[in-house]
Design an enzyme around this catalytic site. Structure first.
Site, short mmCIF file in Angstrom:
data_model
loop_
_atom_site.label_atom_id
_atom_site.label_comp_id
_atom_site.label_asym_id
_atom_site.label_seq_id
_atom_site.Cartn_x
_atom_site.Cartn_y
_atom_site.Cartn_z
N ASP A 33 -9.04 1.15 -0.27
CA ASP A 33 -8.49 -0.16 -0.63
C ASP A 33 -8.23 -0.27 -2.13
OD1 ASP A 33 -8.96 -0.79 1.99
OD2 ASP A 33 -10.31 -2.46 1.59
N HIS A 172 -12.83 2.83 -2.07
CA HIS A 172 -11.87 2.15 -2.94
C HIS A 172 -11.29 3.11 -3.97
CE1 HIS A 172 -14.16 -1.16 -1.23
NE2 HIS A 172 -13.13 -1.94 -1.52
#
Ligand SMILES: [Zn+2]
Length: 202
Positions: A33, A172
């Site tokens: 992400d 991430h």
């Protein structure tokens, strides 16, 4: 959500959202992400290539606008992309119309039918509108690589502890997560491969 594996009572707040894809095959779905950014994302792509792993990147539209060449690298290497809003805005506290508009703005840069809400939550009217157009992808294992409270060892252990068949795992490709992610993510891939998991695309 600041827990590694979201409980049932939380999941039922988001009907239709996908948290895990259970099946016969021993496989997991790796996701990243908040990118793409040139400082971190190309490094991730090299690691994934090294292990022959494909992943799904939930991109922030404004990052794609700023770094189109990094975004193109993600696509060129055969990974999948999803929408993570244009400005990484939170659904709770945003007017539904503005929230949906922000997602639509991101969709001008990210062509995908996958959507993941930042911070793993949004309001019910937002969910109702977005799920008409997108598959809402949540997760089963959040590594918390972005947290300064976590060590790379903790992040790796979150994967070991919570990953199971069909898990959707979140790392991430962000500056905040960089330190933990760079150490824990390759170890997590090696561990998952040694346990016999395959990596599949959403
Ligand atoms: Zn995010």
């Amino acid at each position: 959500m600041f827990i590694e594996s979201p409980p049932c009572y939380y999941r039922i707040l988001f009907p239709g959202a996908i948290w895990r894809i259970p099946g016969e095959e021993k496989c997991v779905y790796l996701t990243f992400d908040d990118g793409p950014i040139p400082e971190v994302t190309p490094w991730v792509l090299d690691i994934l290539d090294r292990y022959g792993v494909k992943a799904t990147f939930f991109c922030v539209g404004d990052n794609v606008r700023k770094h189109p060449e990094t975004f193109q690298m993600v696509l060129d290497r055969g990974h999948r992309v999803g929408n993570h809003t244009f400005n990484h805005i939170q659904g709770v506290g945003s007017w539904s119309r503005l929230y949906v508009e922000n997602v639509e703005k991101a969709s001008e840069y990210i062509h995908s039918n996958l959507f993941r809400p930042p911070h793993g939550h949004m309001r019910f009217p937002q969910l109702l509108r977005l799920r008409k157009k997108y598959k809402i992808i949540m997760w089963d294992v959040v590594t918390r690589d972005y947290s300064w409270r976590m060590t790379p060892e903790d992040v790796f252990n979150n994967v070991k502890k919570h990953a199971r068949n069909g898990s959707i795992i979140v790392f991430h490709d962000s500056l905040k997560a960089e330190k933990n992610m760079k150490e824990a993510m390759p170890r997590a891939i090696e561990w998952l491969l040694s346990e016999g998991y395959q990596f599949k695309l959403l």
